[in-house]
Design a protein around this motif. Structure first.
Motif, mmCIF file in Angstrom:
data_model
loop_
_atom_site.group_PDB
_atom_site.id
_atom_site.type_symbol
_atom_site.label_atom_id
_atom_site.label_comp_id
_atom_site.label_asym_id
_atom_site.label_seq_id
_atom_site.Cartn_x
_atom_site.Cartn_y
_atom_site.Cartn_z
ATOM 1 N N GLU A 109 -14.859 31.776 10.099
ATOM 2 C CA GLU A 109 -14.716 30.690 9.124
ATOM 3 C C GLU A 109 -13.262 30.548 8.671
ATOM 4 N N THR A 110 -12.583 31.685 8.504
ATOM 5 C CA THR A 110 -11.175 31.659 8.113
ATOM 6 C C THR A 110 -10.325 30.980 9.183
ATOM 7 N N LYS A 111 -10.586 31.324 10.436
ATOM 8 C CA LYS A 111 -9.846 30.734 11.554
ATOM 9 C C LYS A 111 -10.057 29.227 11.600
ATOM 10 N N ASP A 112 -11.288 28.803 11.343
ATOM 11 C CA ASP A 112 -11.601 27.380 11.368
ATOM 12 C C ASP A 112 -10.858 26.635 10.258
ATOM 13 N N LEU A 113 -10.871 27.200 9.048
ATOM 14 C CA LEU A 113 -10.165 26.574 7.918
ATOM 15 C C LEU A 113 -8.664 26.526 8.165
ATOM 16 N N LYS A 114 -8.152 27.582 8.796
ATOM 17 C CA LYS A 114 -6.715 27.652 9.088
ATOM 18 C C LYS A 114 -6.318 26.566 10.085
ATOM 19 N N LEU A 115 -7.124 26.374 11.122
ATOM 20 C CA LEU A 115 -6.837 25.361 12.130
ATOM 21 C C LEU A 115 -6.890 23.956 11.546
ATOM 22 N N ARG A 116 -7.776 23.756 10.554
ATOM 23 C CA ARG A 116 -7.907 22.437 9.939
ATOM 24 C C ARG A 116 -6.949 22.234 8.770
ATOM 25 N N PRO B 144 -4.176 32.918 4.453
ATOM 26 C CA PRO B 144 -5.325 33.247 5.305
ATOM 27 C C PRO B 144 -5.970 34.575 4.918
ATOM 28 N N GLY B 145 -5.150 35.559 4.547
ATOM 29 C CA GLY B 145 -5.695 36.859 4.157
ATOM 30 C C GLY B 145 -6.564 36.763 2.918
ATOM 31 N N ASP C 224 -0.804 38.980 8.034
ATOM 32 C CA ASP C 224 -0.162 39.813 7.011
ATOM 33 C C ASP C 224 -0.275 41.291 7.390
ATOM 34 N N LYS C 225 0.675 41.733 8.197
ATOM 35 C CA LYS C 225 0.705 43.108 8.691
ATOM 36 C C LYS C 225 0.701 44.125 7.558
ATOM 37 N N HIS C 226 1.293 43.750 6.405
ATOM 38 C CA HIS C 226 1.382 44.701 5.285
ATOM 39 C C HIS C 226 0.007 45.066 4.723
ATOM 40 N N SER C 227 -1.012 44.280 5.046
ATOM 41 C CA SER C 227 -2.365 44.548 4.529
ATOM 42 C C SER C 227 -3.231 45.311 5.529
ATOM 43 N N GLU C 228 -2.617 45.864 6.568
ATOM 44 C CA GLU C 228 -3.392 46.523 7.618
ATOM 45 C C GLU C 228 -4.277 47.635 7.077
ATOM 46 N N ARG C 229 -3.743 48.445 6.164
ATOM 47 C CA ARG C 229 -4.538 49.550 5.627
ATOM 48 C C ARG C 229 -5.798 49.028 4.926
ATOM 49 N N TYR C 230 -5.655 47.923 4.189
ATOM 50 C CA TYR C 230 -6.807 47.350 3.497
ATOM 51 C C TYR C 230 -7.834 46.841 4.506
ATOM 52 N N TYR C 231 -7.368 46.202 5.575
ATOM 53 C CA TYR C 231 -8.292 45.697 6.591
ATOM 54 C C TYR C 231 -8.989 46.841 7.320
ATOM 55 N N ARG C 232 -8.286 47.934 7.532
ATOM 56 C CA ARG C 232 -8.916 49.112 8.135
ATOM 57 C C ARG C 232 -10.062 49.597 7.249
ATOM 58 N N LYS C 233 -9.821 49.586 5.948
ATOM 59 C CA LYS C 233 -10.850 50.004 4.994
ATOM 60 C C LYS C 233 -12.064 49.072 5.070
ATOM 61 N N LEU C 234 -11.817 47.761 5.190
ATOM 62 C CA LEU C 234 -12.915 46.804 5.308
ATOM 63 C C LEU C 234 -13.743 47.060 6.573
ATOM 64 N N ILE C 235 -13.053 47.320 7.670
ATOM 65 C CA ILE C 235 -13.747 47.545 8.944
ATOM 66 C C ILE C 235 -14.632 48.784 8.874
ATOM 67 N N ILE C 236 -14.182 49.803 8.152
ATOM 68 C CA ILE C 236 -14.962 51.035 8.009
ATOM 69 C C ILE C 236 -16.180 50.821 7.100
ATOM 70 N N VAL D 222 -10.740 37.383 2.724
ATOM 71 C CA VAL D 222 -11.386 38.318 1.795
ATOM 72 C C VAL D 222 -12.365 37.586 0.883
ATOM 73 N N GLY D 223 -11.983 36.390 0.418
ATOM 74 C CA GLY D 223 -12.871 35.608 -0.450
ATOM 75 C C GLY D 223 -14.126 35.163 0.273
ATOM 76 N N ILE D 224 -13.964 34.722 1.517
ATOM 77 C CA ILE D 224 -15.118 34.286 2.310
ATOM 78 C C ILE D 224 -16.061 35.451 2.573
ATOM 79 N N LEU D 225 -15.495 36.615 2.896
ATOM 80 C CA LEU D 225 -16.323 37.808 3.146
ATOM 81 C C LEU D 225 -17.129 38.161 1.903
#
Length: 252
Positions: free
Chosen positions: A221-228, A235-236, A196-208, A240-243
């Motif tokens: 964990e998100t990647k694992d759930l997505k693959l299964r 996924p977005g 979800d490219k539109h959420s990039e600003r929010y993810y930048r905030k999380l990284i900071i 956020v919920g898992i974090l």
């Protein structure tokens, strides 16, 4: 409805929903499973407004304090009117008010006062209203109700203004902050997995704001759930919920 662009200061009429996608009970979800309840996904523009602090505050404890049914239903409408009027007096035709609130309509002032008076007095007691008036309309047989904001409403607006300012400062800091190579790589991985490219600003905030190792754990964990194929929302949202769950567990 209309959308106000805060950057260009222009209002634009649109025909759109605040939801990007809706799935009702029994329908298939994007991951192929059957919905066990109703699901909604917010539209990108709606999420962006939330991230920027463009919100209407809702004080649930205040709502629970109110005993009169009309008081509970009318105060959000009045609050919206004050927002449109810049926090000053807001007036509404009695007939229109009855139509919006699904109330019986009366033709005498005494019955109208009997109908609205107790609820409006309750809102005065809680300082939501400073005062109000009910007057005969000059150009018709209708009546005009005017509402004046009290100290409680002003306090809520001040608090919301502080939140908006803080959100603006965070957004500006997020945009201006130069990422390290490691942070840039982490952002790219989040966008790749969440999609979800539109959420990039929010993810930048999380990284900071959040420790890298916690983000990595949530992302893995998100990647694992997505693959299964076990993600029922997006996924977005799952990331956020898992974090949040990881942070809550470590806090306790």
């Amino acid at each position: 409805g209309e959308v106000f662009n805060n950057k260009t200061k222009v209002k634009k009429k649109i025909n759109m929903s605040p939801f990007a996608e809706i799935r009702q009970y029994g329908q298939l979800l994007p991951d192929g499973t059957v919905a066990d309840t109703n699901y909604i996904w917010l539209a990108p523009f709606y999420i962006e407004n939330m991230a920027q602090g463009n919100l209407r505050a809702m004080d649930h404890s205040f709502h629970l304090k109110l005993k009169k049914s009309i008081a509970k239903t009318i105060y959000p409408l009045v609050e919206t009117g004050w927002y449109a009027s810049g926090g000053t007096r807001w007036s509404k035709r009695y007939s229109s008010l009855c139509h919006e609130l699904l109330l019986s309509e009366y033709s005498s002032l005494s019955r109208i006062q009997q109908q609205f008076g107790p609820s409006l007095e309750e809102l005065k007691e809680h300082n939501f209203l400073d005062h109000y008036t009910i007057e005969k309309a000059k150009s018709s047989n209708d009546f005009i109700l005017s509402f004046y904001p009290g100290s409680y409403y002003q306090a809520v607006q001040d608090h919301l203004g502080e939140r908006r300012q803080k959100a603006k400062q965070i957004a500006e800091a997020t945009t201006q902050t130069k990422f390290t190579d490691a942070q840039t790589f982490l952002l790219e991985r989040i966008l790749e997995i969440c999609g979800d490219k539109h959420s990039e600003r929010y993810y930048r905030k999380l990284i900071i704001e959040e420790p890298d190792h916690l983000i990595e754990m949530a992302l893995s964990e998100t990647k694992d759930l997505k693959l299964r194929g076990q993600i029922k929302t997006t996924p977005g949202q799952a990331f956020v919920g898992i974090l949040k769950d990881i942070k809550d567990k470590r806090a306790h």
